[in-house]
Enzyme design. Sequence first.
Site, PDB file in Angstrom:
ATOM      1  N   CYS A 136       0.832  -1.203   0.000  1.00 23.61           N
ATOM      2  CA  CYS A 136       0.000   0.000   0.000  1.00 23.61           C
ATOM      3  C   CYS A 136       0.868   1.256   0.000  1.00 23.61           C
ATOM      4  O   CYS A 136       1.395   1.619  -1.035  1.00 23.61           O
ATOM      5  CB  CYS A 136      -1.000  -0.035   1.154  1.00 23.61           C
ATOM      6  SG  CYS A 136      -2.435   0.989   0.798  1.00 23.61           S
TER       7      CYS A 136
ATOM      8  N   HIS B  90      -3.480  -4.779   0.355  1.00 28.08           N
ATOM      9  CA  HIS B  90      -2.850  -5.389   1.535  1.00 28.08           C
ATOM     10  C   HIS B  90      -2.927  -6.916   1.456  1.00 28.08           C
ATOM     11  O   HIS B  90      -3.837  -7.519   2.034  1.00 28.08           O
ATOM     12  CB  HIS B  90      -3.554  -4.910   2.810  1.00 28.08           C
ATOM     13  CG  HIS B  90      -3.331  -3.476   3.125  1.00 28.08           C
ATOM     14  ND1 HIS B  90      -2.219  -3.032   3.806  1.00 28.08           N
ATOM     15  CD2 HIS B  90      -4.054  -2.384   2.844  1.00 28.08           C
ATOM     16  CE1 HIS B  90      -2.280  -1.717   3.945  1.00 28.08           C
ATOM     17  NE2 HIS B  90      -3.388  -1.301   3.364  1.00 28.08           N
TER      18      HIS B  90
ATOM     19  N   GLU C  64      -1.329  -8.986   2.994  1.00 24.79           N
ATOM     20  CA  GLU C  64      -1.136  -9.590   4.324  1.00 24.79           C
ATOM     21  C   GLU C  64      -2.447 -10.011   4.979  1.00 24.79           C
ATOM     22  O   GLU C  64      -2.460 -10.903   5.827  1.00 24.79           O
ATOM     23  CB  GLU C  64      -0.355  -8.636   5.245  1.00 24.79           C
ATOM     24  CG  GLU C  64      -1.060  -7.347   5.653  1.00 24.79           C
ATOM     25  CD  GLU C  64      -0.805  -6.169   4.716  1.00 24.79           C
ATOM     26  OE1 GLU C  64      -0.479  -6.417   3.536  1.00 24.79           O
ATOM     27  OE2 GLU C  64      -0.935  -5.014   5.153  1.00 24.79           O
TER      28      GLU C  64
END
Length: 539
Positions: free
Chosen positions: A381, A507, A509
Amino acid sequence: MKKETKFIFVTGGVLSGLGKGIAAASIGAILRARGFKVNLQKLDPYLNFDAGTLNPGEHGEVFVTDDGAETDLDLGHYERFTDTALSRKSSVMSGQIYNNVLNAEREGKYLGKTVQVIPHVIQEAQRMILEASEGFDVQICELGGTIGDYEGVHFIEAIRQLKRIVGKENVFYAHLVYLPFLETSGELKTKPAQNSVRDLKSTGISPDMLMIRADHPIEKSLCDKLSVFTDVPVEAIIPMPTIDTVYRIPINIEEAGVGRYICNKLGLPNKKANLKDWEKLVGEINSVKEEITIGMVAKYMANWDTYASVTESIKSACWRNGFRPYIKWIDAELVEKQGESLLKDLDGIVIPGGFGNRGTEGKIAAAKYARENKIPYLGLCLGVQIMTIEFARNVLGLKGANSTEFDENTPDPVIHIMEDQKFITKKGGTMRLGSWPCVINRKSKAFGMYGKDKIDERHRHRFEFNNDYREELEKHGLLIAGTSPDKELVEIAEVEDHPFMVGVQFHPEFKSRPLRPHPLFDGYIKSIAKVKARVKEKV
Ligand code: GLN
């Protein structure tokens, strides 16, 4: 007949920060490993509407769901341990409950009545718990904070009453406590745990299970003692001493009989839990030898939880590839002052998400260092924005290039506010949030990693790549590796002449799982392994 959902309420006592979220998530993991459809829900006493406006340095990471809710980081644990994508219904904050009650009051729903915590606030909390549970075999609700907290009382009363509403055979209360260690006598003490159970009982809730945390091994005699003082059967007193990896917890609590006990109590068929994947993961964690050092160049240094999903994603990908992860925290502001010396000896550099100007010049310096020294770089990001600014400044020679987030008057706004964000004045819940599709360029590294050209990833940002600079940046070797389907928004960028310099506007993650590392993190670690192997060859 409609199938009834079973409820497990997880409360905590003695101290905060004991890992109640991990405990709840681990219960979820062993029930899911039996084939049950499990939902997890966090009940947070804060008066905030959601976690989006909380300071991640104090409260921890803001986790984002597919449907765009900005939630407490515990939802990340839930998703990682149960490998399920949760929805916004899994995160309830007191602020939402009060907001719903006050809106209903203004609409005239309670005409003539005084609106009160009991019954109205409690009923709304119960409605949100029940609504989220629809379609699931089991819902695990974790109550934030500790028993005795003034601000959690409405949730306690709501979950106490639910036992009567949904039937006592459908409700299970697990309470997590802590045993402090007294150096002088060299023993663990049970008194605070006893007191916490007494506090819980004074609210009308008797725990069905005690999960006990301690930083030292917990003797069976202590479980016997706690059983005597709390009336919880000794087989439902589960020692959870601090261990090497949290991913061992599902295995440990299953061995301790948690799954069997809960299933019996709730009248669920006690199927065999398949924890083979967890055992494989723990085996991998224990067998890794070579260490790799990833520098996380970031702003918040004081709280590990701030980047919880990022660090878990790095760790999982390292283990899967046979490496021991060493995550080195590098204060971006120090890089500004002390320069590149802080970046020596890193195998890889990660720039995680972030907001605001503080530390950005240090992050840009780190990106420059990674590009020039061919150090594998992953930008998440903000990380892709930093990468783009650096490329524009030092490859295109646009010395003043910046994001308008950091410099409104930059001569070259290579990153600028998104069109539909321009006139937004309210801060809460207004970013580009949740899951958005992306189409990947088949010539890119990203395509190699994902193995497909259509993906969906979760977003949380207001700024984006400025298309006015796209052509020029591409000409100089910044590949636009992924865009929105209409090609308007840049989602992935890659530096072409580099072993791995990839930035993503989303994102990844949030979608990485310990049992299923995300392809981008996996590819990143693999590229580090390749670079390391090449260096060894040369030596
Ligand atoms: N501050 C940047 C933006 O709003 C990046 C956000 C992030 O990293 N999540 O676009």
